[in-house]
Scaffold this motif. Structure first.
Motif, PDB file in Angstrom:
ATOM      1  N   ALA A 129       0.841  -1.205   0.000  1.00  0.00           N
ATOM      2  CA  ALA A 129       0.000   0.000   0.000  1.00  0.00           C
ATOM      3  C   ALA A 129       0.874   1.253   0.000  1.00  0.00           C
ATOM      4  O   ALA A 129       0.605   2.212  -0.741  1.00  0.00           O
ATOM      5  CB  ALA A 129      -0.925  -0.007   1.218  1.00  0.00           C
ATOM      6  N   ALA A 130       1.922   1.243   0.806  1.00  0.00           N
ATOM      7  CA  ALA A 130       2.788   2.433   0.895  1.00  0.00           C
ATOM      8  C   ALA A 130       3.494   2.689  -0.436  1.00  0.00           C
ATOM      9  O   ALA A 130       3.629   3.837  -0.878  1.00  0.00           O
ATOM     10  CB  ALA A 130       3.792   2.258   2.032  1.00  0.00           C
ATOM     11  N   LEU A 131       3.920   1.597  -1.097  1.00  0.00           N
ATOM     12  CA  LEU A 131       4.594   1.756  -2.401  1.00  0.00           C
ATOM     13  C   LEU A 131       3.631   2.344  -3.438  1.00  0.00           C
ATOM     14  O   LEU A 131       3.981   3.254  -4.181  1.00  0.00           O
ATOM     15  CB  LEU A 131       5.112   0.395  -2.886  1.00  0.00           C
ATOM     16  CG  LEU A 131       6.372  -0.104  -2.190  1.00  0.00           C
ATOM     17  CD1 LEU A 131       6.657  -1.549  -2.575  1.00  0.00           C
ATOM     18  CD2 LEU A 131       7.573   0.791  -2.553  1.00  0.00           C
ATOM     19  N   LEU A 132       2.412   1.816  -3.445  1.00  0.00           N
ATOM     20  CA  LEU A 132       1.412   2.317  -4.409  1.00  0.00           C
ATOM     21  C   LEU A 132       1.064   3.773  -4.112  1.00  0.00           C
ATOM     22  O   LEU A 132       0.852   4.579  -5.015  1.00  0.00           O
ATOM     23  CB  LEU A 132       0.155   1.450  -4.351  1.00  0.00           C
ATOM     24  CG  LEU A 132       0.302   0.036  -4.928  1.00  0.00           C
ATOM     25  CD1 LEU A 132      -0.885  -0.838  -4.543  1.00  0.00           C
ATOM     26  CD2 LEU A 132       0.431   0.111  -6.455  1.00  0.00           C
ATOM     27  N   ARG A 133       1.009   4.096  -2.833  1.00  0.00           N
ATOM     28  CA  ARG A 133       0.674   5.473  -2.437  1.00  0.00           C
ATOM     29  C   ARG A 133       1.772   6.429  -2.906  1.00  0.00           C
ATOM     30  O   ARG A 133       1.501   7.504  -3.445  1.00  0.00           O
ATOM     31  CB  ARG A 133       0.519   5.528  -0.913  1.00  0.00           C
ATOM     32  CG  ARG A 133      -0.113   6.785  -0.420  1.00  0.00           C
ATOM     33  CD  ARG A 133      -0.809   6.572   0.899  1.00  0.00           C
ATOM     34  NE  ARG A 133       0.077   6.153   1.973  1.00  0.00           N
ATOM     35  CZ  ARG A 133      -0.019   4.996   2.617  1.00  0.00           C
ATOM     36  NH1 ARG A 133      -0.944   4.127   2.301  1.00  0.00           N
ATOM     37  NH2 ARG A 133       0.834   4.692   3.572  1.00  0.00           N
ATOM     38  N   THR A 134       3.007   6.028  -2.719  1.00  0.00           N
ATOM     39  CA  THR A 134       4.127   6.874  -3.164  1.00  0.00           C
ATOM     40  C   THR A 134       4.093   7.048  -4.682  1.00  0.00           C
ATOM     41  O   THR A 134       4.332   8.150  -5.193  1.00  0.00           O
ATOM     42  CB  THR A 134       5.467   6.238  -2.722  1.00  0.00           C
ATOM     43  OG1 THR A 134       5.447   6.173  -1.303  1.00  0.00           O
ATOM     44  CG2 THR A 134       6.659   7.058  -3.156  1.00  0.00           C
TER      45      THR A 134
ATOM     46  N   PRO B 229      -3.872   6.772   4.312  1.00  0.00           N
ATOM     47  CA  PRO B 229      -4.014   5.461   3.651  1.00  0.00           C
ATOM     48  C   PRO B 229      -5.347   5.355   2.909  1.00  0.00           C
ATOM     49  O   PRO B 229      -6.367   4.974   3.486  1.00  0.00           O
ATOM     50  CB  PRO B 229      -3.955   4.480   4.828  1.00  0.00           C
ATOM     51  CG  PRO B 229      -4.483   5.261   5.999  1.00  0.00           C
ATOM     52  CD  PRO B 229      -4.154   6.715   5.756  1.00  0.00           C
ATOM     53  N   ARG B 230      -5.353   5.703   1.609  1.00  0.00           N
ATOM     54  CA  ARG B 230      -6.625   5.736   0.858  1.00  0.00           C
ATOM     55  C   ARG B 230      -7.321   4.378   0.870  1.00  0.00           C
ATOM     56  O   ARG B 230      -8.549   4.296   0.890  1.00  0.00           O
ATOM     57  CB  ARG B 230      -6.358   6.198  -0.580  1.00  0.00           C
ATOM     58  CG  ARG B 230      -7.650   6.489  -1.381  1.00  0.00           C
ATOM     59  CD  ARG B 230      -7.336   7.152  -2.715  1.00  0.00           C
ATOM     60  NE  ARG B 230      -8.504   7.687  -3.400  1.00  0.00           N
ATOM     61  CZ  ARG B 230      -9.109   7.123  -4.440  1.00  0.00           C
ATOM     62  NH1 ARG B 230      -8.641   5.991  -4.929  1.00  0.00           N
ATOM     63  NH2 ARG B 230     -10.155   7.693  -4.988  1.00  0.00           N
ATOM     64  N   HIS B 231      -6.512   3.281   0.895  1.00  0.00           N
ATOM     65  CA  HIS B 231      -7.145   1.956   0.807  1.00  0.00           C
ATOM     66  C   HIS B 231      -8.063   1.684   1.998  1.00  0.00           C
ATOM     67  O   HIS B 231      -9.022   0.936   1.883  1.00  0.00           O
ATOM     68  CB  HIS B 231      -6.073   0.857   0.695  1.00  0.00           C
ATOM     69  CG  HIS B 231      -5.169   0.735   1.876  1.00  0.00           C
ATOM     70  ND1 HIS B 231      -4.142   1.613   2.145  1.00  0.00           N
ATOM     71  CD2 HIS B 231      -5.153  -0.164   2.888  1.00  0.00           C
ATOM     72  CE1 HIS B 231      -3.517   1.253   3.238  1.00  0.00           C
ATOM     73  NE2 HIS B 231      -4.114   0.179   3.720  1.00  0.00           N
ATOM     74  N   VAL B 232      -7.799   2.326   3.127  1.00  0.00           N
ATOM     75  CA  VAL B 232      -8.663   2.116   4.302  1.00  0.00           C
ATOM     76  C   VAL B 232     -10.077   2.641   4.002  1.00  0.00           C
ATOM     77  O   VAL B 232     -11.069   2.104   4.502  1.00  0.00           O
ATOM     78  CB  VAL B 232      -8.068   2.822   5.545  1.00  0.00           C
ATOM     79  CG1 VAL B 232      -9.045   2.806   6.710  1.00  0.00           C
ATOM     80  CG2 VAL B 232      -6.749   2.169   5.939  1.00  0.00           C
TER      81      VAL B 232
END
Ligand code: SAM
Length: 373
Positions: free
Chosen positions: A4-9, A34-37
């Motif tokens: 998730a962090a990699l995709l967010r970056t 964290p958009r996925h939340v």
């Protein structure tokens, strides 16, 4: 780093490299939240795609709630220019944007978010808590009335298509406050950042966008007649019968070249400002296009291949006994536009209005003025 962090970056990198985000504080907020939340029902890849995530539809299948597209969210946050310590009201909740606003307002600020739909506020409350934003105030109510308990606000960010500036928003905005609102004018929606100047609002920036429509007492300002869309204040405008498009078509060309990919929304608003009978023609077999109507005739903007692959030539088509008159008027205004840019003011109904084209709403006049670029 997690997936998730990699995709967010990667998403932040995309928004910065395309120029959508230029403020490092907004980039940092996007890195933190964290958009996925907030979209637990979609795979991580979709949670961090630059795309809207649908959340709810009505019985007719019309989308009524979504978590907005990151690039639109970013553009509106740029427009809002939230400062540390600001008191912020968001109208239309999803949780994600409220969390971003919370990051930007910082420990000294406050964020209140209001949604008309109890399912939305229940979910937003739970997901904001899960993501660590338990101090965002979530209210279930018609946002037309703002949230007086949290007023006055330095910033109001409306994340649902509005037709008017509700009186409560003005009342609850600080004297030097800013409101960012996706305003629907003559069939097109633009997010406009307005600063309060005395008792009226003046636009500072505008960007095209699309949002779900406002429900509740502030909803439903448009009417459809024979495939044409008019605003509520255009009730006197005549329109031709359904079959007008089956009458012989006339065409005229202006010689004006426009970039093929360029949205012509400024031009369309110029036509709306200058031509009586302005409306939008749309339908299953038709693109969304600017038109002018009388009781028996119709003319609308047309394009044909331009001087190279990147350009089209602007012109118009017409049907009906008065098509030539309508096309003459339209061509004249196509030529007069010359890339002018609009600015907007909002005045309460009543006082003397500044020069410009005025759109009468239920609570205010929206004035469009044109500047040469
Ligand atoms: C595009 S969504 C909001 C997206 C959200 N801000 C986010 O974080 O992505 C629009 C929301 O506006 C809400 N809405 C529609 N009419 C409203 C009204 N009159 N007052 C408050 N909320 C409203 C809908 O229920 C919907 O959840």
């Amino acid at each position: 780093m997690t997936g998730a962090a990699l995709l967010r970056t990667a998403l932040v990198h995309h928004l910065v490299s395309t120029g959508t985000i230029s403020d490092p504080r907004i980039a940092a907020a996007f890195e933190s939240v964290p958009r996925h939340v907030f979209v637990p029902h979609v795979p991580l890849q979709l949670a961090y795609a630059d795309d809207v995530v649908p959340m709810k539809q009505d019985e007719a299948g019309v989308l009524t709630s979504s978590v907005s597209q990151p690039s639109i969210v970013a553009l509106m946050l740029q427009q809002a220019a939230i400062r540390p310590g600001d008191r912020v009201l968001e109208i239309g909740s999803g949780g994600y944007n409220a969390a971003l606003l919370r990051e930007l307002a910082g420990p000294g600020g406050t964020v209140t978010t209001v949604d008309i739909d109890a399912d939305v506020t229940k979910r937003a409350r739970a997901l904001l808590d899960e993501a660590g934003y338990g101090d965002v105030v979530v209210v279930c109510a018609d946002g037309e009335f703002g949230v007086p308990e949290g007023a006055p606000y330095d910033r109001i960010v409306v994340t649902v298509t509005a037709w008017d500036i509700a009186p409560a928003w003005l009342r609850q905005l600080r004297p030097d406050g800013r409101i960012v609102v996706p305003l629907r004018l003559r069939g097109q929606t633009r997010s406009i950042a307005f600063d309060r100047v005395g008792e009226h609002l003046e636009s500072r920036s505008t960007t095209m966008c699309g949002f779900v429509s406002m429900q509740g007492v502030g909803g439903h300002y448009e009417r459809q007649e024979a495939g044409l869309t008019f605003d509520e204040d255009q009730e006197e405008e005549p329109h031709p019968e359904d079959g007008v498009l089956t009458l012989r078509r006339e065409r005229r060309w202006s010689g004006i070249q426009a970039l093929r990919e360029e949205p012509l929304l400024d031009l369309y608003l110029w036509l709306a400002s200058t031509l009586p009978g302005y409306c939008v023609l749309s339908g299953d077999d038709w693109p969304w296009v600017a038109a002018i109507a009388t009781a028996d005739s119709l003319a609308y903007v047309s394009t044909r291949p331009g001087r190279d692959d990147f350009h089209v030539e602007l012109g118009c088509s017409g049907h009906g006994p008065n098509a030539n008159v309508l096309m003459d008027r339209m061509l004249q205004q196509l030529c007069a536009w010359a890339g002018k840019q609009p600015t907007f003011q909002v005045h309460a109904v009543g006082p003397e209005l500044p020069p410009g084209f005025h759109i009468a709403r239920r609570h205010s006049y929206i004035t469009v003025r044109w500047e040469d670029c």
